[in-house]
Design a protein around this motif. Sequence first.
Motif, PDB file in Angstrom:
ATOM      1  N   LEU A 113      12.947 -30.668 -32.912  1.00 54.52           N
ATOM      2  CA  LEU A 113      11.603 -30.184 -32.610  1.00 54.52           C
ATOM      3  C   LEU A 113      11.506 -28.732 -33.072  1.00 54.52           C
ATOM      4  O   LEU A 113      12.102 -27.845 -32.480  1.00 54.52           O
ATOM      5  CB  LEU A 113      11.317 -30.288 -31.111  1.00 54.52           C
ATOM      6  N   ALA A 160      14.759 -34.331 -30.157  1.00 53.52           N
ATOM      7  CA  ALA A 160      13.961 -35.353 -29.490  1.00 53.52           C
ATOM      8  C   ALA A 160      14.852 -36.156 -28.563  1.00 53.52           C
ATOM      9  O   ALA A 160      16.072 -36.251 -28.772  1.00 53.52           O
ATOM     10  CB  ALA A 160      13.311 -36.265 -30.527  1.00 53.52           C
ATOM     11  N   ASP A 200      16.243 -36.056 -34.580  1.00 53.17           N
ATOM     12  CA  ASP A 200      15.063 -35.282 -34.960  1.00 53.17           C
ATOM     13  C   ASP A 200      15.018 -33.980 -34.175  1.00 53.17           C
ATOM     14  O   ASP A 200      15.215 -33.960 -32.964  1.00 53.17           O
ATOM     15  CB  ASP A 200      13.792 -36.097 -34.722  1.00 53.17           C
ATOM     16  N   HIS A 254       5.982 -35.142 -38.566  1.00 51.55           N
ATOM     17  CA  HIS A 254       7.403 -35.267 -38.919  1.00 51.55           C
ATOM     18  C   HIS A 254       7.545 -34.830 -40.369  1.00 51.55           C
ATOM     19  O   HIS A 254       6.837 -35.329 -41.246  1.00 51.55           O
ATOM     20  CB  HIS A 254       7.895 -36.703 -38.752  1.00 51.55           C
ATOM     21  N   VAL A 284      10.470 -40.787 -32.845  1.00 51.30           N
ATOM     22  CA  VAL A 284      11.483 -39.768 -33.088  1.00 51.30           C
ATOM     23  C   VAL A 284      12.712 -40.122 -32.262  1.00 51.30           C
ATOM     24  O   VAL A 284      12.612 -40.794 -31.235  1.00 51.30           O
ATOM     25  CB  VAL A 284      10.973 -38.348 -32.752  1.00 51.30           C
ATOM     26  N   TYR A 304       8.313 -32.241 -35.820  1.00 46.31           N
ATOM     27  CA  TYR A 304       9.731 -32.594 -35.895  1.00 46.31           C
ATOM     28  C   TYR A 304      10.215 -32.606 -37.342  1.00 46.31           C
ATOM     29  O   TYR A 304       9.431 -32.791 -38.272  1.00 46.31           O
ATOM     30  CB  TYR A 304       9.961 -33.996 -35.314  1.00 46.31           C
TER      31      TYR A 304
END
Length: 126
Positions: free
Chosen positions: A55, A125, A53, A28, A49, A65
């Motif tokens: 990807l 996400a 968030d 992340h 997540v 992410y």
Amino acid sequence: MVNRVEITPKAAEIIARLKTQHGALMFHQSGGCCDGSAPMCYPVGDFRVGPQDVLLGKIADCEFYIGAAQFEYWQHTQLIIDVVPGRGSGFSAEAPEGVRFLTRSRVFADEEVAELEAAGPPARAA
């Protein structure tokens, strides 16, 4: 297809080592918490997540992410995940190794931007 996130060979080596210790990993891109704007690496399931968030893609078979607000700032750049000596101050899995992940970036060329726009926005996400 241009990737929104890439990894250096040296960082990939660290991830391979971390996978033997922790199993599957995810990343992340931090937006200022803990270790500034460092990419944070966690065993899958240790960081939640959510729908905010984005990807960006996968590096070394690890999902990567970034928060939606950070994505707005970084969307025109390719993130390149590297590793440097020294410990960060966060909770990232590589800290005990005496190294820390670092985000480098480069601005996408006009052709790359057009390609990314044609592909549509990256997934969020669940």
